[in-house]
Design a protein around this motif. Structure first.
Motif, PDB file in Angstrom:
ATOM      1  N   SER A 185       0.826  -1.210   0.000  1.00 21.05           N
ATOM      2  CA  SER A 185       0.000   0.000   0.000  1.00 21.05           C
ATOM      3  C   SER A 185       0.854   1.251   0.000  1.00 21.05           C
ATOM      4  O   SER A 185       0.525   2.250  -0.644  1.00 21.05           O
ATOM      5  CB  SER A 185      -0.938  -0.005   1.206  1.00 21.05           C
ATOM      6  N   ARG A 186       2.001   1.198   0.697  1.00 18.71           N
ATOM      7  CA  ARG A 186       2.879   2.366   0.731  1.00 18.71           C
ATOM      8  C   ARG A 186       3.562   2.581  -0.620  1.00 18.71           C
ATOM      9  O   ARG A 186       3.729   3.718  -1.072  1.00 18.71           O
ATOM     10  CB  ARG A 186       3.923   2.203   1.843  1.00 18.71           C
ATOM     11  N   ILE A 187       3.957   1.488  -1.267  1.00 18.86           N
ATOM     12  CA  ILE A 187       4.556   1.614  -2.603  1.00 18.86           C
ATOM     13  C   ILE A 187       3.530   2.126  -3.600  1.00 18.86           C
ATOM     14  O   ILE A 187       3.817   2.999  -4.431  1.00 18.86           O
ATOM     15  CB  ILE A 187       5.134   0.256  -3.042  1.00 18.86           C
ATOM     16  N   ASP A 188       2.285   1.601  -3.492  1.00 19.88           N
ATOM     17  CA  ASP A 188       1.221   2.065  -4.377  1.00 19.88           C
ATOM     18  C   ASP A 188       0.938   3.549  -4.170  1.00 19.88           C
ATOM     19  O   ASP A 188       0.692   4.288  -5.127  1.00 19.88           O
ATOM     20  CB  ASP A 188      -0.063   1.268  -4.135  1.00 19.88           C
ATOM     21  N   ALA A 189       0.979   3.965  -2.910  1.00 27.29           N
ATOM     22  CA  ALA A 189       0.714   5.374  -2.614  1.00 27.29           C
ATOM     23  C   ALA A 189       1.804   6.269  -3.199  1.00 27.29           C
ATOM     24  O   ALA A 189       1.531   7.354  -3.714  1.00 27.29           O
ATOM     25  CB  ALA A 189       0.606   5.590  -1.104  1.00 27.29           C
ATOM     26  N   LEU A 190       3.056   5.827  -3.119  1.00 24.53           N
ATOM     27  CA  LEU A 190       4.152   6.604  -3.691  1.00 24.53           C
ATOM     28  C   LEU A 190       4.016   6.693  -5.210  1.00 24.53           C
ATOM     29  O   LEU A 190       4.242   7.745  -5.818  1.00 24.53           O
ATOM     30  CB  LEU A 190       5.497   5.969  -3.316  1.00 24.53           C
ATOM     31  N   SER A 191       3.628   5.586  -5.821  1.00 16.32           N
ATOM     32  CA  SER A 191       3.439   5.587  -7.277  1.00 16.32           C
ATOM     33  C   SER A 191       2.291   6.492  -7.674  1.00 16.32           C
ATOM     34  O   SER A 191       2.345   7.197  -8.687  1.00 16.32           O
ATOM     35  CB  SER A 191       3.170   4.160  -7.776  1.00 16.32           C
ATOM     36  N   ALA A 192       1.233   6.487  -6.856  1.00 17.48           N
ATOM     37  CA  ALA A 192       0.058   7.280  -7.182  1.00 17.48           C
ATOM     38  C   ALA A 192       0.328   8.778  -7.094  1.00 17.48           C
ATOM     39  O   ALA A 192      -0.381   9.579  -7.705  1.00 17.48           O
ATOM     40  CB  ALA A 192      -1.094   6.914  -6.246  1.00 17.48           C
ATOM     41  N   MET A 193       1.333   9.158  -6.326  1.00 18.29           N
ATOM     42  CA  MET A 193       1.643  10.582  -6.187  1.00 18.29           C
ATOM     43  C   MET A 193       2.062  11.205  -7.518  1.00 18.29           C
ATOM     44  O   MET A 193       1.980  12.421  -7.690  1.00 18.29           O
ATOM     45  CB  MET A 193       2.745  10.780  -5.132  1.00 18.29           C
ATOM     46  N   ARG A 194       2.513  10.366  -8.465  1.00 21.08           N
ATOM     47  CA  ARG A 194       2.949  10.889  -9.755  1.00 21.08           C
ATOM     48  C   ARG A 194       1.781  11.005 -10.726  1.00 21.08           C
ATOM     49  O   ARG A 194       1.937  11.471 -11.840  1.00 21.08           O
ATOM     50  CB  ARG A 194       4.017   9.970 -10.361  1.00 21.08           C
ATOM     51  N   ARG A 245     -11.696  -5.553   3.951  1.00 21.71           N
ATOM     52  CA  ARG A 245     -11.005  -4.782   2.916  1.00 21.71           C
ATOM     53  C   ARG A 245     -11.708  -3.469   2.550  1.00 21.71           C
ATOM     54  O   ARG A 245     -11.843  -3.112   1.386  1.00 21.71           O
ATOM     55  CB  ARG A 245     -10.803  -5.641   1.661  1.00 21.71           C
ATOM     56  N   PHE A 246     -12.151  -2.756   3.585  1.00 19.83           N
ATOM     57  CA  PHE A 246     -12.656  -1.410   3.381  1.00 19.83           C
ATOM     58  C   PHE A 246     -11.535  -0.411   3.648  1.00 19.83           C
ATOM     59  O   PHE A 246     -10.675  -0.633   4.499  1.00 19.83           O
ATOM     60  CB  PHE A 246     -13.832  -1.118   4.324  1.00 19.83           C
ATOM     61  N   ASP A 247     -11.547   0.689   2.923  1.00 22.10           N
ATOM     62  CA  ASP A 247     -10.554   1.744   3.146  1.00 22.10           C
ATOM     63  C   ASP A 247     -10.916   2.588   4.357  1.00 22.10           C
ATOM     64  O   ASP A 247     -10.028   3.096   5.055  1.00 22.10           O
ATOM     65  CB  ASP A 247     -10.446   2.638   1.907  1.00 22.10           C
ATOM     66  N   ALA A 248     -12.212   2.771   4.612  1.00 24.40           N
ATOM     67  CA  ALA A 248     -12.646   3.611   5.719  1.00 24.40           C
ATOM     68  C   ALA A 248     -14.080   3.279   6.085  1.00 24.40           C
ATOM     69  O   ALA A 248     -14.809   2.631   5.320  1.00 24.40           O
ATOM     70  CB  ALA A 248     -12.530   5.093   5.346  1.00 24.40           C
ATOM     71  N   THR A 274      -4.611   3.126  11.380  1.00 20.96           N
ATOM     72  CA  THR A 274      -3.515   4.071  11.593  1.00 20.96           C
ATOM     73  C   THR A 274      -2.320   3.777  10.701  1.00 20.96           C
ATOM     74  O   THR A 274      -1.529   4.664  10.406  1.00 20.96           O
ATOM     75  CB  THR A 274      -3.053   4.039  13.059  1.00 20.96           C
ATOM     76  N   ARG A 275      -2.162   2.517  10.266  1.00 23.84           N
ATOM     77  CA  ARG A 275      -0.993   2.158   9.458  1.00 23.84           C
ATOM     78  C   ARG A 275      -1.178   2.509   7.986  1.00 23.84           C
ATOM     79  O   ARG A 275      -0.259   2.373   7.187  1.00 23.84           O
ATOM     80  CB  ARG A 275      -0.709   0.658   9.579  1.00 23.84           C
ATOM     81  N   ARG A 276      -2.351   2.964   7.619  1.00 26.88           N
ATOM     82  CA  ARG A 276      -2.600   3.274   6.217  1.00 26.88           C
ATOM     83  C   ARG A 276      -1.860   4.543   5.804  1.00 26.88           C
ATOM     84  O   ARG A 276      -1.906   5.560   6.498  1.00 26.88           O
ATOM     85  CB  ARG A 276      -4.102   3.458   5.987  1.00 26.88           C
ATOM     86  N   LEU A 277      -1.163   4.498   4.663  1.00 27.28           N
ATOM     87  CA  LEU A 277      -0.556   5.681   4.077  1.00 27.28           C
ATOM     88  C   LEU A 277      -1.523   6.180   3.006  1.00 27.28           C
ATOM     89  O   LEU A 277      -1.696   5.534   1.977  1.00 27.28           O
ATOM     90  CB  LEU A 277       0.800   5.338   3.443  1.00 27.28           C
ATOM     91  N   PRO A 278      -2.178   7.316   3.238  1.00 27.40           N
ATOM     92  CA  PRO A 278      -3.250   7.744   2.332  1.00 27.40           C
ATOM     93  C   PRO A 278      -2.767   7.986   0.907  1.00 27.40           C
ATOM     94  O   PRO A 278      -1.733   8.613   0.684  1.00 27.40           O
ATOM     95  CB  PRO A 278      -3.746   9.047   2.971  1.00 27.40           C
ATOM     96  N   SER A 279      -3.518   7.480  -0.052  1.00 29.41           N
ATOM     97  CA  SER A 279      -3.279   7.790  -1.456  1.00 29.41           C
ATOM     98  C   SER A 279      -3.816   9.194  -1.720  1.00 29.41           C
ATOM     99  O   SER A 279      -4.597   9.732  -0.920  1.00 29.41           O
ATOM    100  CB  SER A 279      -4.014   6.784  -2.347  1.00 29.41           C
ATOM    101  N   PRO A 280      -3.431   9.824  -2.843  1.00 25.22           N
ATOM    102  CA  PRO A 280      -3.983  11.155  -3.151  1.00 25.22           C
ATOM    103  C   PRO A 280      -5.497  11.147  -3.198  1.00 25.22           C
ATOM    104  O   PRO A 280      -6.139  12.089  -2.724  1.00 25.22           O
ATOM    105  CB  PRO A 280      -3.368  11.462  -4.515  1.00 25.22           C
ATOM    106  N   ALA A 281      -6.102  10.096  -3.765  1.00 18.38           N
ATOM    107  CA  ALA A 281      -7.560  10.030  -3.839  1.00 18.38           C
ATOM    108  C   ALA A 281      -8.175   9.951  -2.444  1.00 18.38           C
ATOM    109  O   ALA A 281      -9.178  10.627  -2.150  1.00 18.38           O
ATOM    110  CB  ALA A 281      -7.987   8.821  -4.674  1.00 18.38           C
ATOM    111  N   PHE A 282      -7.574   9.138  -1.569  1.00 20.43           N
ATOM    112  CA  PHE A 282      -8.114   9.002  -0.218  1.00 20.43           C
ATOM    113  C   PHE A 282      -7.939  10.297   0.570  1.00 20.43           C
ATOM    114  O   PHE A 282      -8.826  10.701   1.339  1.00 20.43           O
ATOM    115  CB  PHE A 282      -7.426   7.852   0.511  1.00 20.43           C
ATOM    116  N   ALA A 283      -6.805  10.973   0.383  1.00 13.57           N
ATOM    117  CA  ALA A 283      -6.586  12.251   1.057  1.00 13.57           C
ATOM    118  C   ALA A 283      -7.637  13.278   0.631  1.00 13.57           C
ATOM    119  O   ALA A 283      -8.127  14.063   1.454  1.00 13.57           O
ATOM    120  CB  ALA A 283      -5.181  12.768   0.748  1.00 13.57           C
TER     121      ALA A 283
END
Length: 301
Positions: free
Chosen positions: A80-89, A140-143, A278-287
């Protein structure tokens, strides 16, 4: 941990989840024999058998299940953290899964989602209506959305609505036949509409507080339902008193269709909150979703 040790753990995880060396090898882009050798090397290094192998299937041993329970959330977090970093681009997009009660969804969540989806067409949202308390990670819910006082301490909680108050109310027709209660204790002499809690299955005990002292009252009456609109309909028809959050009843009180009582016994409590692990690193969409839902008191006045 050495690089090959991490690779061995990833290999075991793939086999344990797929329950097949063939499918796991295809998933990892390696050969079945190489994968089998890797898992055997891991077992030898750990000194314990991790997988049961038969001609038809593969399944984890007790030790394998314990290792699987350790690895699955750890690797899921890494992904999820790698996906979030990729999504930032990229432009914000992807699917967000949310669980919410119907009332919170209709009054708070859906209006905000409509604006968000209009501004960001690449964002997809799955909104699941549930009255029960949902395990976000397991399902498997995000929130999720629930009242602030019910959010677990290991979750991040973001306020998305104002404080709420309980309303005890009955119709004018009801009060023509019954005197208004002056204290919660008087409710034992009234016909009350019971709400069966979808999360626990029991009947809701009406909650009161005055001067910092809480008081719960078990009420009785002719009608019980697990559906709030039905409870409200019964109250409007004069079949008894109801006790529900003010965002359900306040419009009917203003219109004179219901009469509120015991107001001094119902202080405010935390309203709806969005919560997520708490361990979730928010993606741009989730933020963006969090900001779209965040309650701003100055805008609500």
């Amino acid at each position: 941990m050495k690089r090959d040790e991490l690779g061995d753990l990833m290999a075991f995880l793939a086999v344990a989840e797929e329950r097949s060396f063939t499918r796991a090898a295809a998933k990892l882009g390696t050969s079945q024999s190489s994968l089998s050798h890797t898992v055997r090397r891991l077992e030898e290094r750990m000194g314990v058998r991790l997988l049961r192998r038969t001609t038809r299937n593969v399944s984890p041993t007790d030790a394998g299940e314990q290792l699987l329970e350790t690895l699955r959330p750890a690797f899921s977090d890494i992904r999820s953290r790698i996906d979030a970093l990729s999504a930032m681009r990229q432009r914000p997009g992807g699917t967000i899964r949310i669980t919410s009660s119907r009332h919170a969804a209709e009054t708070i969540v859906l209006p905000a989602l409509k604006r968000l989806m209009s501004d960001y067409p690449e964002i997809k949202v799955e909104l699941s209506i549930e009255q029960r308390l949902v395990d976000l990670v397991a399902e498997r819910f995000d929130a999720g959305v629930r009242l602030g006082e019910r959010v677990e301490k290991d979750m991040i909680a973001v306020r998305i609505g104002p404080d709420l108050r309980m309303v005890v109310a009955g119709s004018p027709a009801y009060f023509k036949r019954h005197p208004k209660p002056e204290t919660p204790h008087d409710l034992t002499r009234h016909v009350c509409l019971n709400l069966r809690l979808p999360t626990l299955g029991g009947l809701y005990a009406w909650e009161f507080e005055k001067d910092g002292r809480p008081l719960n009252v078990r009420v009785d009456g002719q009608f019980i339902s697990n559906d709030v609109p039905m409870i409200i309909d019964a109250a409007l028809s004069g079949h008894g008193l109801t006790c529900l959050p003010d965002d359900h009843l306040e419009p009917l009180v203003r219109e004179g269709k219901l009469v509120r009582v015991l107001e001094e016994w119902t202080p405010p409590f935390p309203g709806y909150h969005l919560y997520y692990p708490t361990r979730r690193l928010p993606s741009p969409a989730f933020a963006l979703l969090v900001e779209a839902l965040r309650y701003r008191e100055e805008l609500a006045v």
